[in-house]
Structure formats: structure tokens, C-alpha cells
Design a protein around this motif. Sequence first.
Motif, PDB file in Angstrom:
ATOM      1  N   HIS A  50       0.848  -1.186   0.000  1.00 37.69           N
ATOM      2  CA  HIS A  50       0.000   0.000   0.000  1.00 37.69           C
ATOM      3  C   HIS A  50       0.889   1.244   0.000  1.00 37.69           C
ATOM      4  CE1 HIS A  50      -2.938   2.995   1.313  1.00 37.69           C
ATOM      5  NE2 HIS A  50      -3.834   2.171   0.791  1.00 37.69           N
ATOM      6  N   ILE A  51       0.534   2.239  -0.770  1.00 37.30           N
ATOM      7  CA  ILE A  51       1.344   3.437  -0.963  1.00 37.30           C
ATOM      8  C   ILE A  51       1.601   4.196   0.341  1.00 37.30           C
ATOM      9  CG2 ILE A  51      -0.561   4.990  -1.518  1.00 37.30           C
ATOM     10  CD1 ILE A  51       1.304   6.101  -3.770  1.00 37.30           C
ATOM     11  N   ASP A  52       0.671   4.113   1.300  1.00 37.74           N
ATOM     12  CA  ASP A  52       0.798   4.857   2.555  1.00 37.74           C
ATOM     13  C   ASP A  52       1.640   4.151   3.616  1.00 37.74           C
ATOM     14  OD1 ASP A  52      -0.760   6.871   1.519  1.00 37.74           O
ATOM     15  OD2 ASP A  52      -2.622   6.067   2.353  1.00 37.74           O
ATOM     16  N   GLN A  53       2.035   2.911   3.389  1.00 32.62           N
ATOM     17  CA  GLN A  53       2.817   2.222   4.422  1.00 32.62           C
ATOM     18  C   GLN A  53       4.294   2.228   4.061  1.00 32.62           C
ATOM     19  OE1 GLN A  53       0.620  -1.510   3.900  1.00 32.62           O
ATOM     20  NE2 GLN A  53       2.581  -2.565   3.818  1.00 32.62           N
TER      21      GLN A  53
END
Length: 159
Positions: free
Chosen positions: A134-137
Motif C-alpha cells: 500500500h502506498i501509505d505504508q
Amino acid sequence: MTKDQMTIDTSAEHWENDALPKMREIHTDPDVPGVSADDLPKALGEPVKQKSPAQWAYERIIMYIQNFEKQLDNDHEVGMGLAGGNAGVIRIEGLGYYDPDIVTYYGVNEAGAKTQLIQHVSQLNVTLIASPKHIDQPEPKRIGFRLAEGLERDENVTN
């Protein structure tokens, strides 16, 4: 044949050796890290006859997931391809089993929807896929290493 070269197993040793799991892998690329019998968690060295088909499948799937994750870079996590319908790919977030013969996978599909696959061991067919994290992790989640910790415990992992 000398006395030092000859070994005789008792009936119990012969039965136990026959019941212990065996494995083998060969790859076209000799640098591909295969699953090594020397690195198996404690639970995978126990006699198979003491386990349900679900527990035995669960333990081996963990081993394969962990080995697959060892080959991934920091931008990918393990995902699983699902057969049939439009199920697609799920990012594996959990794995379990229900004796005697059910294995279940928990995760999130490509659209972000919570997903669970419940599978009978006779239908076991899993495709592990390198899925973008995931891009946010900041770091990928490595479920295989967490699952394998449970296989190193001294107590029965079915409890």
C-alpha cells in the motif's frame, strides 16, 4: 560391510522415519532460494500422522509464504491469486485452519475490500503473487515471518 557401516532401526524408528515429512525442490536458477529442510520450523519436523490434513496444509503454506517473502523487495508484499469468478488477487493478512480439513485465508482484495477464502484441503491451490505494498505504508507487511513464529513454539499450535 563393517559393524560401523551398518545401522539397524527398531520398528518404532522405522515407523517414525516413514511418518516424518519429506520435501524436495529443484529450480532452473540455482540461486533461487528454495525451502530448506534445515531451516524448517519445529512444527514441520513432527510426524505427519499426528496432524489433521488442515493443520498439515496450514503449516506447509506458512513455510512457502515465508520463503516467497524472502525473495521480495521492499515495494512488494505477498498476495494470493484466487481461481474462479472475478475474485482476483488478495493481499494475505492472515491464515488459519479448522480441523480436520479447512484452510482459510484473510486479506484485502485489489479494490481494498476485506476478503476471506475458505478452502477444503482437497481443493488446495494457491498462487503466491508479489503485490505492490500500500502506498501509505513505509514498510511491507511480512505475514510469513509472523506465521512461522507460531510453528516454533513448544506447545501444540492447534490450541
